[in-house]
Design a protein around this motif. Structure first.
Motif, mmCIF file in Angstrom:
data_model
loop_
_atom_site.group_PDB
_atom_site.id
_atom_site.type_symbol
_atom_site.label_atom_id
_atom_site.label_comp_id
_atom_site.label_asym_id
_atom_site.label_seq_id
_atom_site.Cartn_x
_atom_site.Cartn_y
_atom_site.Cartn_z
ATOM 1 N N MET A 174 0.856 -1.173 0.000
ATOM 2 C CA MET A 174 0.000 0.000 0.000
ATOM 3 C C MET A 174 0.892 1.222 0.000
ATOM 4 O O MET A 174 2.009 1.175 0.478
ATOM 5 C CB MET A 174 -0.894 -0.001 1.247
ATOM 6 C CG MET A 174 -1.806 -1.193 1.278
ATOM 7 S SD MET A 174 -3.177 -1.017 2.392
ATOM 8 C CE MET A 174 -3.717 0.624 2.115
ATOM 9 N N GLN A 194 -0.865 -5.197 9.558
ATOM 10 C CA GLN A 194 -1.911 -4.190 9.426
ATOM 11 C C GLN A 194 -3.060 -4.727 8.575
ATOM 12 O O GLN A 194 -2.851 -5.424 7.594
ATOM 13 C CB GLN A 194 -1.340 -2.910 8.799
ATOM 14 C CG GLN A 194 -0.314 -2.210 9.679
ATOM 15 C CD GLN A 194 -0.925 -1.659 10.945
ATOM 16 O OE1 GLN A 194 -1.760 -0.768 10.913
ATOM 17 N NE2 GLN A 194 -0.505 -2.196 12.076
ATOM 18 N N SER A 195 -4.274 -4.377 8.971
ATOM 19 C CA SER A 195 -5.477 -4.741 8.228
ATOM 20 C C SER A 195 -5.976 -3.520 7.485
ATOM 21 O O SER A 195 -5.638 -2.379 7.831
ATOM 22 C CB SER A 195 -6.555 -5.244 9.185
ATOM 23 O OG SER A 195 -6.147 -6.437 9.803
ATOM 24 N N HIS A 196 -6.803 -3.751 6.490
ATOM 25 C CA HIS A 196 -7.364 -2.657 5.699
ATOM 26 C C HIS A 196 -8.709 -3.106 5.136
ATOM 27 O O HIS A 196 -8.843 -4.233 4.683
ATOM 28 C CB HIS A 196 -6.418 -2.298 4.548
ATOM 29 C CG HIS A 196 -6.896 -1.138 3.733
ATOM 30 N ND1 HIS A 196 -7.775 -1.270 2.692
ATOM 31 C CD2 HIS A 196 -6.618 0.171 3.830
ATOM 32 C CE1 HIS A 196 -8.020 -0.082 2.169
ATOM 33 N NE2 HIS A 196 -7.324 0.808 2.843
ATOM 34 N N THR A 208 -12.118 -1.590 2.630
ATOM 35 C CA THR A 208 -12.612 -0.535 1.752
ATOM 36 C C THR A 208 -13.860 0.045 2.406
ATOM 37 O O THR A 208 -14.749 -0.699 2.833
ATOM 38 C CB THR A 208 -12.950 -1.114 0.364
ATOM 39 O OG1 THR A 208 -11.754 -1.695 -0.168
ATOM 40 C CG2 THR A 208 -13.458 -0.033 -0.570
ATOM 41 N N TRP A 248 -5.179 -1.707 12.933
ATOM 42 C CA TRP A 248 -5.884 -0.671 12.180
ATOM 43 C C TRP A 248 -5.154 0.662 12.176
ATOM 44 O O TRP A 248 -5.642 1.643 11.613
ATOM 45 C CB TRP A 248 -7.295 -0.488 12.741
ATOM 46 C CG TRP A 248 -8.080 -1.747 12.663
ATOM 47 C CD1 TRP A 248 -8.384 -2.595 13.694
ATOM 48 C CD2 TRP A 248 -8.623 -2.331 11.482
ATOM 49 N NE1 TRP A 248 -9.096 -3.667 13.213
ATOM 50 C CE2 TRP A 248 -9.261 -3.527 11.860
ATOM 51 C CE3 TRP A 248 -8.639 -1.954 10.134
ATOM 52 C CZ2 TRP A 248 -9.902 -4.353 10.947
ATOM 53 C CZ3 TRP A 248 -9.281 -2.777 9.219
ATOM 54 C CH2 TRP A 248 -9.898 -3.953 9.631
ATOM 55 N N GLN A 261 -2.436 1.892 10.672
ATOM 56 C CA GLN A 261 -2.035 2.482 9.391
ATOM 57 C C GLN A 261 -3.236 3.031 8.627
ATOM 58 O O GLN A 261 -3.198 4.149 8.118
ATOM 59 C CB GLN A 261 -1.284 1.470 8.521
ATOM 60 C CG GLN A 261 -0.689 2.103 7.269
ATOM 61 C CD GLN A 261 0.359 3.148 7.615
ATOM 62 O OE1 GLN A 261 1.364 2.830 8.232
ATOM 63 N NE2 GLN A 261 0.123 4.397 7.244
ATOM 64 N N GLN A 262 -4.322 2.269 8.568
ATOM 65 C CA GLN A 262 -5.496 2.774 7.854
ATOM 66 C C GLN A 262 -6.073 3.997 8.571
ATOM 67 O O GLN A 262 -6.462 4.973 7.921
ATOM 68 C CB GLN A 262 -6.575 1.705 7.692
ATOM 69 C CG GLN A 262 -7.746 2.235 6.854
ATOM 70 C CD GLN A 262 -8.741 1.181 6.432
ATOM 71 O OE1 GLN A 262 -8.748 0.054 6.921
ATOM 72 N NE2 GLN A 262 -9.612 1.561 5.504
ATOM 73 N N ASP A 276 -3.900 6.927 7.719
ATOM 74 C CA ASP A 276 -4.163 7.363 6.345
ATOM 75 C C ASP A 276 -5.469 8.135 6.253
ATOM 76 O O ASP A 276 -5.555 9.148 5.562
ATOM 77 C CB ASP A 276 -4.214 6.155 5.411
ATOM 78 C CG ASP A 276 -2.869 5.457 5.260
ATOM 79 O OD1 ASP A 276 -1.823 6.029 5.624
ATOM 80 O OD2 ASP A 276 -2.876 4.305 4.769
#
Length: 187
Positions: free
Chosen positions: A37, A54-56, A58, A173, A175-176, A179
């Protein structure tokens, strides 16, 4: 002599651990370029770096609106971006940023809303807890009571407020959340 040897071994072990913590995410990122990512813009220069896998997910329109509501409540409370990152990561873990009502047997006790707060634990009424602004403000009020929350790992700060059965789950979570705050803080 035994004490000197033990201290030396602990120092070497500490350096090896620190090297793994810093090199591990870089090596893991390079090893799987398909899932790579884009690097996040740093929200705060002093903020700790995300730890662990890390999870992500949409986000849909409702989830994005909830991100914006969390950021607005954080700004209204006069707190920095780091508080929004912790709040969004917590909500990602607790509800995937969905404002959950009563789910029958699928509920964890009487947990509701973005943060899965419980009326019986004093978080507010069901109507209050399912209001994104109110539930965020309640979470932030708890966060402000945690000494040193600004400098501690996200999962530790979130767990101190939430008292979850899965205390380490919030870290995935970060990193997301970072962001999302970078994307929406000034919009």
């Amino acid at each position: 002599m035994n004490t000197i040897f033990r201290k030396s071994m602990l120092s070497v072990a500490g350096l090896a651990f620190a090297g793994g913590v810093f090199a591990g995410p870089i090596a893991a990122h390079a090893a799987n370029p398909v899932d790579a990512m884009p690097a996040a813009v740093a929200v705060q220069s002093g903020a700790p770096k995300p730890q662990g896998d890390q999870s992500h997910i949409t986000l849909n329109g409702e989830q994005t609106a909830n991100v914006k509501a969390i950021i607005a409540a954080t700004k209204k409370a006069g707190l920095p971006e780091r508080a929004a990152v912790i709040s969004i990561a917590t909500s990602l873990q607790e509800s995937k940023l969905e404002n959950l009502g009563h789910l029958g047997d699928a509920n964890d006790h009487d947990s509701l809303g973005l943060f899965q707060q419980r009326p019986t634990s004093g978080w507010g009424t069901p109507e209050q807890i399912t209001d994104p602004a109110y539930s965020t403000t309640a979470f932030l009020k708890g966060l402000k009571q945690v000494d040193g929350w600004q400098d501690m790992p996200l999962t530790e700060a979130a767990q101190t407020v939430q008292v979850s059965a899965y205390p380490d789950a919030y870290a995935q979570w970060e990193q997301q959340a970072t962001d999302l705050v970078a994307q929406h803080w000034n919009s």
